[in-house]
Design a protein around this motif. Structure first.
Motif, PDB file in Angstrom:
ATOM      1  N   LEU A 211      35.987  -5.659  26.063  1.00  0.00           N
ATOM      2  CA  LEU A 211      36.011  -4.587  25.171  1.00  0.00           C
ATOM      3  C   LEU A 211      34.925  -4.037  25.272  1.00  0.00           C
ATOM      4  O   LEU A 211      33.446  -4.729  25.070  1.00  0.00           O
ATOM      5  N   LEU A 212      34.575  -2.633  25.515  1.00  0.00           N
ATOM      6  CA  LEU A 212      33.438  -2.108  25.613  1.00  0.00           C
ATOM      7  C   LEU A 212      33.012  -0.892  24.504  1.00  0.00           C
ATOM      8  O   LEU A 212      33.848  -0.268  23.956  1.00  0.00           O
ATOM      9  N   CYS A 213      31.596  -1.243  24.016  1.00  0.00           N
ATOM     10  CA  CYS A 213      31.188  -0.307  22.842  1.00  0.00           C
ATOM     11  C   CYS A 213      30.065   0.375  23.441  1.00  0.00           C
ATOM     12  O   CYS A 213      29.140  -0.104  23.542  1.00  0.00           O
ATOM     13  N   ASP A 214      30.037   1.857  23.271  1.00  0.00           N
ATOM     14  CA  ASP A 214      28.935   2.373  23.802  1.00  0.00           C
ATOM     15  C   ASP A 214      29.128   3.871  23.308  1.00  0.00           C
ATOM     16  O   ASP A 214      29.937   4.822  24.008  1.00  0.00           O
ATOM     17  N   PRO A 215      28.770   4.187  22.176  1.00  0.00           N
ATOM     18  CA  PRO A 215      29.179   5.588  21.432  1.00  0.00           C
ATOM     19  C   PRO A 215      28.466   6.828  22.204  1.00  0.00           C
ATOM     20  O   PRO A 215      29.050   8.010  21.973  1.00  0.00           O
ATOM     21  N   LEU A 216      27.584   6.413  22.728  1.00  0.00           N
ATOM     22  CA  LEU A 216      26.705   7.561  23.422  1.00  0.00           C
ATOM     23  C   LEU A 216      27.669   7.827  24.887  1.00  0.00           C
ATOM     24  O   LEU A 216      27.596   9.239  25.159  1.00  0.00           O
ATOM     25  N   ARG A 217      27.883   7.008  25.436  1.00  0.00           N
ATOM     26  CA  ARG A 217      28.589   7.112  26.664  1.00  0.00           C
ATOM     27  C   ARG A 217      30.160   7.931  26.064  1.00  0.00           C
ATOM     28  O   ARG A 217      30.697   8.574  26.778  1.00  0.00           O
ATOM     29  N   ALA A 218      30.720   7.121  25.113  1.00  0.00           N
ATOM     30  CA  ALA A 218      31.956   7.793  24.901  1.00  0.00           C
ATOM     31  C   ALA A 218      31.870   9.389  24.320  1.00  0.00           C
ATOM     32  O   ALA A 218      32.717  10.017  24.585  1.00  0.00           O
ATOM     33  N   ALA A 219      30.594   9.731  23.959  1.00  0.00           N
ATOM     34  CA  ALA A 219      30.528  11.314  23.666  1.00  0.00           C
ATOM     35  C   ALA A 219      30.460  12.002  24.923  1.00  0.00           C
ATOM     36  O   ALA A 219      30.745  13.076  24.663  1.00  0.00           O
ATOM     37  N   GLN A 220      29.985  11.484  25.850  1.00  0.00           N
ATOM     38  CA  GLN A 220      29.706  12.100  27.034  1.00  0.00           C
ATOM     39  C   GLN A 220      31.006  12.331  28.144  1.00  0.00           C
ATOM     40  O   GLN A 220      31.019  12.818  29.044  1.00  0.00           O
ATOM     41  N   GLU A 221      31.545  10.893  28.079  1.00  0.00           N
ATOM     42  CA  GLU A 221      32.513  10.723  29.296  1.00  0.00           C
ATOM     43  C   GLU A 221      33.937  10.555  28.422  1.00  0.00           C
ATOM     44  O   GLU A 221      34.179   9.598  27.667  1.00  0.00           O
ATOM     45  N   SER A 222      34.837  11.586  28.767  1.00  0.00           N
ATOM     46  CA  SER A 222      36.331  11.404  28.234  1.00  0.00           C
ATOM     47  C   SER A 222      36.976  10.118  28.739  1.00  0.00           C
ATOM     48  O   SER A 222      37.882   9.946  27.793  1.00  0.00           O
ATOM     49  N   ASP A 223      36.798   9.814  29.867  1.00  0.00           N
ATOM     50  CA  ASP A 223      37.602   8.617  30.234  1.00  0.00           C
ATOM     51  C   ASP A 223      36.912   7.419  29.928  1.00  0.00           C
ATOM     52  O   ASP A 223      37.376   6.261  30.514  1.00  0.00           O
ATOM     53  N   PHE A 224      35.851   7.290  29.173  1.00  0.00           N
ATOM     54  CA  PHE A 224      35.115   6.118  28.870  1.00  0.00           C
ATOM     55  C   PHE A 224      35.964   5.118  27.942  1.00  0.00           C
ATOM     56  O   PHE A 224      36.347   5.727  26.554  1.00  0.00           O
ATOM     57  N   ALA A 225      36.574   4.019  28.154  1.00  0.00           N
ATOM     58  CA  ALA A 225      37.246   3.131  27.226  1.00  0.00           C
ATOM     59  C   ALA A 225      36.227   2.710  25.991  1.00  0.00           C
ATOM     60  O   ALA A 225      36.019   1.320  26.060  1.00  0.00           O
ATOM     61  N   HIS A 226      36.349   3.495  24.999  1.00  0.00           N
ATOM     62  CA  HIS A 226      35.406   2.916  23.933  1.00  0.00           C
ATOM     63  C   HIS A 226      36.010   2.110  22.654  1.00  0.00           C
ATOM     64  O   HIS A 226      37.030   2.671  22.326  1.00  0.00           O
ATOM     65  N   SER A 227      35.482   1.017  22.198  1.00  0.00           N
ATOM     66  CA  SER A 227      35.963   0.521  21.009  1.00  0.00           C
ATOM     67  C   SER A 227      34.565   0.629  19.987  1.00  0.00           C
ATOM     68  O   SER A 227      33.494   0.245  20.542  1.00  0.00           O
ATOM     69  N   ASP A 228      34.905   0.847  19.010  1.00  0.00           N
ATOM     70  CA  ASP A 228      33.724   1.063  18.111  1.00  0.00           C
ATOM     71  C   ASP A 228      33.378  -0.249  17.668  1.00  0.00           C
ATOM     72  O   ASP A 228      33.978  -1.199  17.754  1.00  0.00           O
ATOM     73  N   PHE A 229      32.068  -0.526  17.029  1.00  0.00           N
ATOM     74  CA  PHE A 229      31.510  -1.918  16.845  1.00  0.00           C
ATOM     75  C   PHE A 229      32.166  -2.639  15.972  1.00  0.00           C
ATOM     76  O   PHE A 229      32.415  -3.897  16.096  1.00  0.00           O
ATOM     77  N   GLN A 230      32.927  -1.857  14.997  1.00  0.00           N
ATOM     78  CA  GLN A 230      33.776  -2.537  13.888  1.00  0.00           C
ATOM     79  C   GLN A 230      34.901  -3.113  14.680  1.00  0.00           C
ATOM     80  O   GLN A 230      35.100  -4.279  14.282  1.00  0.00           O
ATOM     81  N   GLN A 231      35.526  -2.505  15.520  1.00  0.00           N
ATOM     82  CA  GLN A 231      36.782  -3.115  16.150  1.00  0.00           C
ATOM     83  C   GLN A 231      36.233  -4.188  17.165  1.00  0.00           C
ATOM     84  O   GLN A 231      36.946  -5.298  17.096  1.00  0.00           O
ATOM     85  N   LEU A 232      35.161  -4.101  17.732  1.00  0.00           N
ATOM     86  CA  LEU A 232      34.477  -5.355  18.518  1.00  0.00           C
ATOM     87  C   LEU A 232      34.603  -6.355  17.542  1.00  0.00           C
ATOM     88  O   LEU A 232      34.792  -7.583  18.012  1.00  0.00           O
ATOM     89  N   CYS A 233      33.839  -6.293  16.399  1.00  0.00           N
ATOM     90  CA  CYS A 233      33.608  -7.355  15.427  1.00  0.00           C
ATOM     91  C   CYS A 233      34.969  -8.180  15.060  1.00  0.00           C
ATOM     92  O   CYS A 233      34.981  -9.445  14.709  1.00  0.00           O
ATOM     93  N   GLN A 234      35.870  -7.413  14.848  1.00  0.00           N
ATOM     94  CA  GLN A 234      37.160  -7.958  14.421  1.00  0.00           C
ATOM     95  C   GLN A 234      38.048  -8.550  15.453  1.00  0.00           C
ATOM     96  O   GLN A 234      38.716  -9.461  15.173  1.00  0.00           O
ATOM     97  N   HIS A 235      37.761  -7.965  16.640  1.00  0.00           N
ATOM     98  CA  HIS A 235      38.832  -8.540  17.816  1.00  0.00           C
ATOM     99  C   HIS A 235      38.162  -9.354  18.720  1.00  0.00           C
ATOM    100  O   HIS A 235      38.998 -10.144  19.384  1.00  0.00           O
ATOM    101  N   CYS A 236      36.925  -9.601  18.926  1.00  0.00           N
ATOM    102  CA  CYS A 236      36.462 -10.159  19.965  1.00  0.00           C
ATOM    103  C   CYS A 236      36.153 -11.690  19.723  1.00  0.00           C
ATOM    104  O   CYS A 236      35.853 -12.140  18.694  1.00  0.00           O
ATOM    105  N   ASP A 237      36.236 -12.675  20.866  1.00  0.00           N
ATOM    106  CA  ASP A 237      35.868 -14.089  20.739  1.00  0.00           C
ATOM    107  C   ASP A 237      34.602 -14.322  20.981  1.00  0.00           C
ATOM    108  O   ASP A 237      33.676 -15.341  20.888  1.00  0.00           O
ATOM    109  N   ILE A 238      33.862 -13.445  21.797  1.00  0.00           N
ATOM    110  CA  ILE A 238      32.488 -13.335  22.188  1.00  0.00           C
ATOM    111  C   ILE A 238      31.994 -11.968  22.098  1.00  0.00           C
ATOM    112  O   ILE A 238      32.605 -11.031  22.531  1.00  0.00           O
TER     113      ILE A 238
END
Ligand SMILES: NC(=O)c1ccc[n+]([C@@H]2O[C@H](COP(=O)([O-])OP(=O)(O)OC[C@H]3O[C@@H](n4cnc5c(N)ncnc54)[C@H](O)[C@@H]3O)[C@@H](O)[C@H]2O)c1
Ligand SMILES: O=C(O)[C@H](O)[C@H](O)COP(=O)(O)O
Length: 372
Positions: A144-171
């Protein structure tokens, strides 16, 4: 032309001696007085470049840092004096990727994880984060990728916000710059509040900058946790005086060397050499390949029975991160953090090893191994 460079910058004389006289300095203790006649100043991450350092110098034209991190450089001040500046983006992206991979394999062995059942969150998807994501995807590991700066600039960037990462990731692996201002500051991104959002056994890897994680809050979390949380720290708050109380709780502890493969460090010097040549309008006549030593392992034959689980065995021929963890634990007290960094034993990148086979699996190419 007077060129002053950090003494820990490999190959600096080889690259720069035709451009001017090269003098070396200690990056932690260098003073304004020492640099007062410099035309070119080349630093690494331990030297704060600001008005205090450059106040006595009236002729410096170029400042380069052989790193991607620029939190030690006052770029506004350099611009105000029309001093050209360059960092070395991407120089050590492969080195850090290999460090994280080695750490994941080490944790997987220790805790008997199947990495193909884990979700790895990558925070900061620039040079390192994107290379790490491609590498993990090649190994069939979910990211899962989190990069709000890229998300703001690239419409096809598959962004998850940091909170989602915290809740769903194992690492979760951190690869952001250290920013204290702006829309997306990263200082203490992982703090008491966000630590509380993590799965109780979510592993944490930090090879970005120490202060991206509040080290006090991390210590408290680890001391009070009900469940074991795996932790890998290459970077620490307040280097070189790190919080040693963390060590018993950290699985892999290293002295900010994730980017210190031979290639990673030397590529930084080469990139600054190229920028200087451009600035001075002189031809680029030297290349890193001229200076790299022959690797201990040059090539390896693999058979048709080679498969994904074998990749880590090849990788370990080149690098086992447990070596670096042992070095810190054995010698930190005797030698100190900076000495261990200065005397870091050689490590070669995957590209130094040529793989031979009748059919080369795609994932070996994607991981960056040389293909014979
Ligand atoms: N441990 C080491 O040896 C080592 C080596 C190299 C780099 N680093 C550190 O790692 C950092 C990343 O390196 P890189 O080469 O990938 O840099 P980079 O500049 O290519 O990428 C950084 C990425 O982080 C993103 N980012 C910025 N703020 C963010 C936020 N709040 N949340 C999520 N993403 C954010 C940026 O948009 C960018 O895409 C460097 O700034 C440096 O501090 C450490
Ligand atoms: O920002 C970077 O590129 C890295 O952190 C780099 O490897 C730092 O290492 P140093 O310059 O201190 O040797």
């Amino acid at each position: 032309m007077r060129i002053y460079a950090d003494e820990n910058m490999p190959l600096v004389s080889q690259f720069f001696s035709d451009i001017g006289t090269v003098s070396l300095f200690n990056g932690r203790t260098v003073s304004a007085q020492q640099l007062n006649d410099a035309d070119i100043i080349l630093v690494r991450s331990v030297t704060d470049v600001n008005e205090a350092l450059l106040q006595l110098n009236t002729k410096v034209r170029f400042v380069g840092t052989a790193t991607i991190g620029t939190d030690h450089i006052d770029q506004a001040y350099l611009a105000s004096r029309s001093i050209a500046f360059s960092s070395a983006p991407g120089c050590n992206a492969q080195s850090v990727t290999e460090y994280v991979l080695a750490s994941l394999w080490c944790l997987a062995q220790k805790y008997q994880w199947d990495l193909s059942h884990k979700t790895v969150g990558i925070v900061g998807v620039g040079n390192i984060g994107s290379r790490l994501a491609n590498t993990l995807q090649a190994l069939n590991i979910t990211t899962l990728l989190c990069d709000p700066l890229r998300a703001a600039q690239e419409s096809d960037f598959a962004h998850s916000d940091f909170q989602q990462l915290c809740q769903h990731c194992d690492i979760i692996s951190f690869h952001t710059p250290l920013c204290t201002s702006g829309n997306f500051p990263t200082k203490y991104l992982l703090n008491a509040q966000t630590l509380a959002m993590l799965k109780p056994d979510c592993a944490i890897i930090n090879a970005s900058r120490g202060a991206v994680i509040d080290n006090n809050a991390l210590l408290h979390d680890l001391q009070t946790a009900q469940q074991r949380r795996a932790v890998v720290l290459d970077v620490w708050e307040h280097e070189p005086n790190i919080m040693t109380a963390l060590l018993p709780y950290v699985d892999i502890a290293t002295v900010h060397i994730a980017g210190h493969s031979i290639e990673g460090k030397a590529r930084g010097t080469e990139m600054l050499y190229q920028r200087c040549c451009e600035l001075l309008n002189i031809p680029i006549t030297k290349q890193l390949t001229q200076f790299l030593p022959a690797p201990a392992f040059k090539d390896i034959h693999i058979s048709e029975n080679f498969g994904l689980p074998d990749v880590q065995n090849i990788a370990r021929l080149l690098y086992d991160v447990r070596r670096d963890d042992a070095i810190l634990r054995q010698y930190l007290h005797k030698q100190g953090f900076d000495w261990l960094r200065k005397n870091y034993p050689p490590r070669r990148e995957f590209s130094s090893l040529q793989i031979r086979a009748s059919v080369i699996p795609d994932y070996l190419r994607q991981l960056g191994f040389g293909i014979a």
